[in-house]
Each structure stands twice: as structure tokens, then as C-alpha cells.
Design a protein around this motif. Structure first.
Motif, PDB file in Angstrom:
ATOM      1  N   ARG A  74      44.874  23.268  13.963  1.00  0.00           N
ATOM      2  CA  ARG A  74      43.793  23.837  13.169  1.00  0.00           C
ATOM      3  C   ARG A  74      44.416  24.555  11.962  1.00  0.00           C
ATOM      4  N   ASP A  75      43.892  24.295  10.770  1.00  0.00           N
ATOM      5  CA  ASP A  75      44.384  24.924   9.534  1.00  0.00           C
ATOM      6  C   ASP A  75      45.906  24.838   9.375  1.00  0.00           C
ATOM      7  N   PRO A  76      46.484  23.638   9.437  1.00  0.00           N
ATOM      8  CA  PRO A  76      47.945  23.558   9.284  1.00  0.00           C
ATOM      9  C   PRO A  76      48.420  23.987   7.902  1.00  0.00           C
ATOM     10  N   ASN A  77      47.501  24.002   6.932  1.00  0.00           N
ATOM     11  CA  ASN A  77      47.881  24.445   5.583  1.00  0.00           C
ATOM     12  C   ASN A  77      47.659  25.942   5.379  1.00  0.00           C
ATOM     13  N   ALA A  78      47.333  26.661   6.448  1.00  0.00           N
ATOM     14  CA  ALA A  78      47.180  28.118   6.328  1.00  0.00           C
ATOM     15  C   ALA A  78      48.556  28.762   6.269  1.00  0.00           C
ATOM     16  N   MET A  79      48.697  29.721   5.376  1.00  0.00           N
ATOM     17  CA  MET A  79      49.984  30.417   5.248  1.00  0.00           C
ATOM     18  C   MET A  79      49.716  31.890   4.993  1.00  0.00           C
ATOM     19  N   SER A 122      50.039  41.661   3.318  1.00  0.00           N
ATOM     20  CA  SER A 122      50.008  40.244   3.688  1.00  0.00           C
ATOM     21  C   SER A 122      48.596  39.828   4.044  1.00  0.00           C
ATOM     22  N   ARG A 123      48.306  38.573   3.801  1.00  0.00           N
ATOM     23  CA  ARG A 123      47.021  38.003   4.226  1.00  0.00           C
ATOM     24  C   ARG A 123      47.189  36.488   4.293  1.00  0.00           C
ATOM     25  N   VAL A 124      46.207  35.818   4.933  1.00  0.00           N
ATOM     26  CA  VAL A 124      46.262  34.360   5.091  1.00  0.00           C
ATOM     27  C   VAL A 124      45.510  33.702   3.942  1.00  0.00           C
ATOM     28  N   VAL A 125      46.071  32.654   3.362  1.00  0.00           N
ATOM     29  CA  VAL A 125      45.345  31.801   2.407  1.00  0.00           C
ATOM     30  C   VAL A 125      45.640  30.346   2.758  1.00  0.00           C
ATOM     31  N   LEU A 126      44.890  29.436   2.130  1.00  0.00           N
ATOM     32  CA  LEU A 126      45.109  28.013   2.378  1.00  0.00           C
ATOM     33  C   LEU A 126      45.928  27.415   1.240  1.00  0.00           C
ATOM     34  N   ALA A 127      47.033  26.761   1.572  1.00  0.00           N
ATOM     35  CA  ALA A 127      47.783  26.019   0.559  1.00  0.00           C
ATOM     36  C   ALA A 127      46.934  24.813   0.174  1.00  0.00           C
ATOM     37  N   PHE A 174      47.934  27.782  -4.288  1.00  0.00           N
ATOM     38  CA  PHE A 174      46.790  28.285  -3.518  1.00  0.00           C
ATOM     39  C   PHE A 174      45.780  28.881  -4.494  1.00  0.00           C
ATOM     40  N   TYR A 175      44.559  29.121  -3.994  1.00  0.00           N
ATOM     41  CA  TYR A 175      43.473  29.607  -4.859  1.00  0.00           C
ATOM     42  C   TYR A 175      42.910  30.907  -4.317  1.00  0.00           C
ATOM     43  N   THR A 176      42.570  31.782  -5.267  1.00  0.00           N
ATOM     44  CA  THR A 176      42.041  33.078  -4.846  1.00  0.00           C
ATOM     45  C   THR A 176      41.364  33.761  -6.025  1.00  0.00           C
ATOM     46  N   ASN A 177      40.996  35.026  -5.787  1.00  0.00           N
ATOM     47  CA  ASN A 177      40.373  35.844  -6.826  1.00  0.00           C
ATOM     48  C   ASN A 177      41.500  36.582  -7.565  1.00  0.00           C
ATOM     49  N   TYR A 178      41.559  36.389  -8.884  1.00  0.00           N
ATOM     50  CA  TYR A 178      42.637  37.007  -9.663  1.00  0.00           C
ATOM     51  C   TYR A 178      42.531  38.540  -9.690  1.00  0.00           C
ATOM     52  N   GLU A 179      41.335  39.066  -9.375  1.00  0.00           N
ATOM     53  CA  GLU A 179      41.159  40.522  -9.398  1.00  0.00           C
ATOM     54  C   GLU A 179      41.217  41.137  -7.997  1.00  0.00           C
ATOM     55  N   SER A 180      41.553  40.311  -7.015  1.00  0.00           N
ATOM     56  CA  SER A 180      41.698  40.820  -5.638  1.00  0.00           C
ATOM     57  C   SER A 180      42.962  41.670  -5.551  1.00  0.00           C
ATOM     58  N   ARG A 181      43.154  42.284  -4.400  1.00  0.00           N
ATOM     59  CA  ARG A 181      44.385  43.066  -4.218  1.00  0.00           C
ATOM     60  C   ARG A 181      45.615  42.203  -4.495  1.00  0.00           C
ATOM     61  N   LYS A 182      45.645  41.005  -3.892  1.00  0.00           N
ATOM     62  CA  LYS A 182      46.838  40.158  -4.088  1.00  0.00           C
ATOM     63  C   LYS A 182      46.983  39.764  -5.549  1.00  0.00           C
ATOM     64  N   GLY A 183      45.830  39.491  -6.221  1.00  0.00           N
ATOM     65  CA  GLY A 183      45.876  39.088  -7.629  1.00  0.00           C
ATOM     66  C   GLY A 183      46.421  40.204  -8.504  1.00  0.00           C
ATOM     67  N   PRO A 226      33.171  40.273  -5.314  1.00  0.00           N
ATOM     68  CA  PRO A 226      34.293  40.952  -5.978  1.00  0.00           C
ATOM     69  C   PRO A 226      35.390  41.238  -4.955  1.00  0.00           C
ATOM     70  N   GLN A 227      36.107  40.194  -4.603  1.00  0.00           N
ATOM     71  CA  GLN A 227      37.039  40.233  -3.458  1.00  0.00           C
ATOM     72  C   GLN A 227      37.934  41.474  -3.499  1.00  0.00           C
ATOM     73  N   SER A 228      38.044  42.115  -2.375  1.00  0.00           N
ATOM     74  CA  SER A 228      38.871  43.312  -2.117  1.00  0.00           C
ATOM     75  C   SER A 228      38.221  44.623  -2.560  1.00  0.00           C
ATOM     76  N   SER A 229      37.051  44.550  -3.221  1.00  0.00           N
ATOM     77  CA  SER A 229      36.363  45.792  -3.597  1.00  0.00           C
ATOM     78  C   SER A 229      35.571  46.332  -2.417  1.00  0.00           C
TER      79      SER A 229
END
Ligand code: FMN
Ligand code: PXP
Length: 216
Positions: free
Chosen positions: A45-50, A63-68, A78-87, A142-145
Motif C-alpha cells: 500500500r502506498d509504495p511511493n509514500a516517503m 518530518s511528514r509523509v508525502v507521495l513521490a 513530490f507535490y505540496t503547498n508551497y506555503e505549508s510548514r515544509k514549503g 491553507p495547509q499547516s495553518s
């Protein structure tokens, strides 16, 4: 129950396979791709999760999980919100660490490298391929807010109504897109019995890759 009096008892041995010097291609890409394919073929399940770890400007890691969503000659996307904590953390410090754990295969890949945004065109193309509800979610959230359940629901409802009436076109918002992680270092870990695992580290070295076996 493995948890007793605050102690966790579990001593499974790792015995799914081996990794030896003769299995190692000159660059880590081919080995990563074959391990990823085997993880898919195994039906995981979700082998591309990292797990992606970033650090903030005080050096505090998170740290957090995202999908490659891409793996090619450039690196991992990988794709995410540029204004999130990680971004926000990547904007301050592009050094990241990625970790894939395929536990059913007793395998781990660790990657260290630098993250940079992919082109607008590449992000647009991926965004357009996503499920409509995922596109709505990542546009409205607004991811991470800090947010209330009602406020999130109101944002989703308003956006959904705008899209359904044709007033709003569901194109990629500027705050969401891809990152390419270009690896400097990649470690392949194959679990072995008695904790004597096979570990090989690739490091960039004058235009090619230096390979070292690491002690388990
Ligand atoms: C299996 C799995 C896949 C996920 N994939 C993504 C992803 O591709 N992009 C993303 O932004 N968040 C993804 N998430 C959510 C993240 O783990 C995380 O909650 C979110 O990105 C916010 O992280 P941040 O506040 O540290 O920036 C995923 C979570 C799981 C469990
Ligand atoms: C918050 C979030 N963003 C993005 C993704 C990845 O979405 P997609 O499958 O459309 O790439 C996920 C997957 O769980 C997620 O939870």
C-alpha cells in the motif's frame, strides 16, 4: 500485546533478501527504480509514500509523509503547498532528507539532497491530472495553518459552488506545486538476520558516484 509496562517487545528478524556489491549499478537511479517497482509488484500500500524531513531557520527538524510523483534522471518529485510548514522551511533551507520504508521487503532507501520548485508547466500538468476533489482540497486548504472545522468547510463549500456555477476555473493555485529533490547521497538498506544488515551509500564524487558499504 507487545507493549508491557512501558516496554515494547518485538524482535522480528529481517530475512527477505540480500544486497551485495555485485547488485550495485554505477548510479543509484537504476537500483532505486527497481526497488520501487518491486514494492509496487509486491502489492504494498502506498509504495511511493516517503517521509520528507526539513529543517527550520533554527535547525529544528520536522518530518511528514508525502507521495513521490516522479523519479527520473533529475531526482525525486513530490507535490505540496508551497506555503505549508515544509514549503516555508524549504524556502529557508533547501536541504531535505527523504526516507522510503518498504517494511514487507525489509528495505529502506534514504536520500539526502536539495529541493527546488519544478517548472510551472510541470506543476500545472500534474495538478490537472489530479482528482477534482483533491484539486478543490489543495486550492481551498491553507495547509499547516490553524483553522476551525467550520472555516475549512466554508472554504470548500464556497470553492465547490464557484466551480459548479462556472465562475471559478479549477486551475493550479500559485501556492501549490512540485519540488524536485536532487540527491547528493543515497543509501540502500536491506535488512538481514541478526541485525547484520547490508547497507550501501552512494555519494556524488567528481561527476560520478562513490559507493561505500556501511556497517550495520
Ligand atoms: C500516505 C500519505 C501521503 C501524503 N501525501 C502528501 C502529499 O503528496 N503532499 C502533501 O502536501 N501532503 C501529503 N500528505 C499529508 C502530509 O503528511 C502532511 O500532513 C502535510 O503535507 C502537511 O505537512 P506540513 O505541515 O509539515 O507542511 C500525505 C500523508 C500521508 C499519510
Ligand atoms: C494533503 C495532501 N496533499 C496531497 C496529497 C497527494 O495527492 P495526490 O494523490 O493527488 O498526488 C495527499 C495524499 O494523501 C495529501 O494528503
Amino acid at each position: 500485546m507487545a507493549l508491557e509496562n512501558g516496554k515494547i517487545y518485538d524482535q522480528r528478524d529481517y530475512d527477505s533478501g540480500t544486497l551485495g556489491e555485485s547488485d550495485l549499478p554505477a548510479s543509484p537511479r537504476a537500483l532505486f527504480e527497481s526497488w520501487l517497482s518491486e514494492a509496487f509488484d509486491h502489492g504494498l500500500r502506498d509504495p511511493n509514500a516517503m517521509v520528507i524531513s526539513t529543517v527550520d531557520d533554527r535547525g529544528i527538524p520536522s518530518s511528514r509523509v508525502v507521495l513521490a510523483r516522479g523519479a527520473d534522471e533529475r531526482g525525486i518529485v513530490f507535490y505540496t503547498n508551497y506555503e505549508s510548514r515544509k514549503g516555508r522551511e524549504i524556502a529557508q533551507n533547501p536541504r531535505v532528507s527523504l526516507l522510503f520504508h518498504w517494511r514487507e521487503l525489509d528495505r529502506v532507501v534514504r536520500i539526502e539532497g536539495r529541493a527546488a520548485r519544478v517548472s510551472e508547466e510541470e506543476s500545472d500538468a500534474y495538478f490537472d491530472s489530479r482528482h477534482p476533489l483533491s484539486r478543490i482540497g489543495s486550492t481551498a486548504s491553507p495547509q499547516s495553518s490553524v483553522i476551525t472545522k467550520d472555516e475549512l468547510a466554508a472554504r470548500i463549500t464556497a470553492l465547490t459552488a464557484g466551480v459548479e456555477s462556472g465562475e471559478i476555473e479549477l486551475t493550479r493555485p500559485a501556492h501549490w506545486g512540485g519540488y524536485l529533490v536532487v540527491p547528493d547521497e543515497v543509501e540502500f538498506w536491506q535488512g538481514r538476520p541478526s541485525r547484520l544488515h547490508d547497507r550501501f551509500r552512494y555519494r556524488r564524487d567528481a561527476g560520478s558516484w562513490r559507493i561505500d558499504r556501511l556497517a550495520p
